[in-house]
Design an enzyme around this catalytic site. Structure first.
Site, PDB file in Angstrom:
ATOM      1  CB  SER A 189      -0.876  -0.213   1.069  1.00  0.00           C
ATOM      2  OG  SER A 189      -1.781   1.186   1.344  1.00  0.00           O
ATOM      3  CE1 TYR A 246      -4.015  -1.971   5.795  1.00  0.00           C
ATOM      4  CE2 TYR A 246      -3.130  -0.035   5.193  1.00  0.00           C
ATOM      5  CZ  TYR A 246      -4.009  -0.857   4.908  1.00  0.00           C
ATOM      6  OH  TYR A 246      -4.208  -1.508   3.656  1.00  0.00           O
TER       7      TYR A 246
HETATM    8  N1  LIG Z   1      -8.675  -0.121  -1.485  1.00  0.00           N
HETATM    9  C1  LIG Z   1      -7.647   0.721  -1.071  1.00  0.00           C
HETATM   10  O1  LIG Z   1      -7.708   2.306  -0.809  1.00  0.00           O
HETATM   11  C2  LIG Z   1      -6.502  -0.158  -1.363  1.00  0.00           C
HETATM   12  C3  LIG Z   1      -5.146   0.916  -1.261  1.00  0.00           C
HETATM   13  C4  LIG Z   1      -4.091   0.473  -0.398  1.00  0.00           C
HETATM   14  C5  LIG Z   1      -3.464  -1.175   0.186  1.00  0.00           C
HETATM   15  N2  LIG Z   1      -4.896  -1.948   0.258  1.00  0.00           N
HETATM   16  C6  LIG Z   1      -4.940  -3.845  -0.044  1.00  0.00           C
HETATM   17  O2  LIG Z   1      -5.429  -3.986  -1.601  1.00  0.00           O
HETATM   18  C7  LIG Z   1      -5.808  -5.424  -0.445  1.00  0.00           C
HETATM   19  C8  LIG Z   1      -7.285  -5.895  -1.022  1.00  0.00           C
HETATM   20  O3  LIG Z   1      -8.161  -5.009  -0.297  1.00  0.00           O
HETATM   21  P1  LIG Z   1      -9.590  -3.877  -0.699  1.00  0.00           P
HETATM   22  O4  LIG Z   1      -9.193  -2.795  -0.923  1.00  0.00           O
HETATM   23  O5  LIG Z   1     -10.038  -4.244  -2.383  1.00  0.00           O
HETATM   24  O6  LIG Z   1     -10.607  -4.348   0.977  1.00  0.00           O
HETATM   25  P2  LIG Z   1     -12.064  -5.468   0.154  1.00  0.00           P
HETATM   26  O7  LIG Z   1     -12.773  -4.597  -0.794  1.00  0.00           O
HETATM   27  O8  LIG Z   1     -12.270  -5.841   2.421  1.00  0.00           O
HETATM   28  O9  LIG Z   1     -11.960  -6.591  -0.098  1.00  0.00           O
HETATM   29  C9  LIG Z   1     -10.656  -7.199   0.728  1.00  0.00           C
HETATM   30  C10 LIG Z   1     -10.236  -8.585   0.411  1.00  0.00           C
HETATM   31  O10 LIG Z   1      -9.519 -10.084   1.315  1.00  0.00           O
HETATM   32  C11 LIG Z   1     -10.383 -10.640   1.995  1.00  0.00           C
HETATM   33  N3  LIG Z   1      -9.667 -11.224   3.468  1.00  0.00           N
HETATM   34  C12 LIG Z   1     -10.264 -10.593   4.818  1.00  0.00           C
HETATM   35  N4  LIG Z   1      -9.557 -10.821   6.017  1.00  0.00           N
HETATM   36  C13 LIG Z   1      -9.416 -12.668   5.360  1.00  0.00           C
HETATM   37  C14 LIG Z   1      -9.225 -13.839   5.405  1.00  0.00           C
HETATM   38  N5  LIG Z   1      -8.735 -14.037   6.870  1.00  0.00           N
HETATM   39  N6  LIG Z   1      -9.206 -14.729   4.663  1.00  0.00           N
HETATM   40  C15 LIG Z   1      -8.925 -15.001   3.730  1.00  0.00           C
HETATM   41  N7  LIG Z   1      -9.724 -13.425   2.848  1.00  0.00           N
HETATM   42  C16 LIG Z   1      -9.537 -12.928   3.711  1.00  0.00           C
HETATM   43  C17 LIG Z   1     -11.789 -10.099   1.536  1.00  0.00           C
HETATM   44  O11 LIG Z   1     -12.901 -11.139   1.393  1.00  0.00           O
HETATM   45  P3  LIG Z   1     -13.499 -12.173   2.995  1.00  0.00           P
HETATM   46  O12 LIG Z   1     -13.570 -11.637   3.293  1.00  0.00           O
HETATM   47  O13 LIG Z   1     -14.881 -12.815   1.771  1.00  0.00           O
HETATM   48  O14 LIG Z   1     -12.932 -12.971   3.498  1.00  0.00           O
HETATM   49  C18 LIG Z   1     -11.894  -9.131  -0.003  1.00  0.00           C
HETATM   50  O15 LIG Z   1     -12.091 -10.792  -0.133  1.00  0.00           O
HETATM   51  C19 LIG Z   1      -6.119  -5.545   0.819  1.00  0.00           C
HETATM   52  O16 LIG Z   1      -4.139  -6.380   1.292  1.00  0.00           O
HETATM   53  C20 LIG Z   1      -5.776  -4.276   1.063  1.00  0.00           C
HETATM   54  O17 LIG Z   1      -4.773  -4.216   2.011  1.00  0.00           O
HETATM   55  C21 LIG Z   1      -6.215  -1.576  -0.446  1.00  0.00           C
END
Ligand SMILES: NC(=O)c1ccc[n+]([C@@H]2O[C@H](COP(=O)([O-])OP(=O)(O)OC[C@H]3O[C@@H](n4cnc5c(N)ncnc54)[C@H](OP(=O)(O)O)[C@@H]3O)[C@@H](O)[C@H]2O)c1
Length: 237
Positions: A135, A148
């Site tokens: 991130s 985080y």
């Molecule tokens: N969105 C942003 O602004 C942003 C910025 C920088 C980095 N990121 C990173 O991008 C990645 C994806 O995040 P996102 O933004 O797409 O958020 P999101 O929509 O909340 O997706 C997160 C995913 O992780 C899964 N997850 C959470 N806990 C889990 C577990 N214990 N086992 C298996 N799966 C799990 C969730 O699925 P279930 O709940 O169905 O298990 C969901 O599919 C993360 O690593 C996040 O830190 C996001």
């Protein structure tokens, strides 16, 4: 797209946001996709969408904090499609709060377990690619986000160490800026929630992050795209 057709790509956390977008984009480019997350009904819907467009996809329920489940997930990908070319360690949470909550299990252990599960398969194949989601929070820290950010700094450190320990396996860090997803939905601490609302006022689509994953996968085998930082043009962060 070169060097992507027929590749077997496993994606953790594919039930929403970036993981879901990556599954769609990579499947459309001709990869064979294996999706995992805890919300199985979301995975079923996504697999239906991908299948309806002619994509190759399998799904499996997955909690990345359980090492044996992550091992079984990687083994499932190989048994379904015969190999495992890429794992995208994308599953992550952002339960922001002041320092004491310490919810680091998913973001660090999930990535370590994903690497541990994929590495023996990829070493036996003599090739592979491990893509870890960090991130912009892996580059700088803000109040209430220290834990985080620490997990995301850790993802970069783990990835760089892994890259130096392997000469046939490509290692890529994707570091998104604020991206539209469900990531901030789980914040319950009022101070952190307000701070994040302002921080996340400008976002880009998860498809943009998926396209950066597509770019990293599609490069020739002797090219390691080590890190991509991708953020909204208008964002100050
Ligand atoms: N969105 C942003 O602004 C942003 C910025 C920088 C980095 N990121 C990173 O991008 C990645 C994806 O995040 P996102 O933004 O797409 O958020 P999101 O929509 O909340 O997706 C997160 C995913 O992780 C899964 N997850 C959470 N806990 C889990 C577990 N214990 N086992 C298996 N799966 C799990 C969730 O699925 P279930 O709940 O169905 O298990 C969901 O599919 C993360 O690593 C996040 O830190 C996001």
């Amino acid at each position: 797209m070169s060097n992507i057709e027929g590749k077997v790509i496993a994606i953790t956390g594919a039930s929403s946001g970036i993981g879901e977008a990556a599954a769609k984009v990579l499947a459309a480019a001709g990869a064979h996709i294996v999706i995992g997350a805890r919300r199985i009904e979301r995975l079923e819907r996504l697999a239906g969408d991908i299948g309806a467009r002619g994509g190759m996809v399998r799904l499996r329920k997955l909690d990345v904090t359980d090492r044996s489940e992550v091992e079984a997930f990687a083994a499932f990908a190989r048994s379904e499609f015969g190999r495992l070319d890429v794992i995208v360690n994308n599953a992550g949470v952002m339960p922001l709060s002041p320092l004491e909550a310490l919810k680091v299990d998913v973001n660090i252990k999930g990535v370590l377990y994903g690497i541990a599960a994929a590495l023996p398969i990829m070493k036996a194949q003599g090739s592979g690619q491990i893509i870890n989601l960090s991130s912009i929070g892996g580059h700088s820290v803000s109040p209430t986000a220290a834990v985080y950010c620490a997990t995301k700094f850790a993802v970069r450190a783990i990835s760089d160490g892994l890259r130096q320990e392997t000469d046939r396996i490509r290692v890529t860090v994707i570091s998104p800026g604020t991206t539209t997803s469900e990531l901030a939905d789980t914040i319950t601490d009022p101070t952190a929630r307000d701070a994040m609302k302002a921080f996340r006022a400008i976002t880009i689509s998860p498809d943009s992050i998926a396209n950066s994953i597509l770019y990293a996968v599609s490069q020739p085998d002797d090219v390691d795209v080590s890190e991509i930082i991708i953020r909204p043009t208008a964002s100050p962060h």
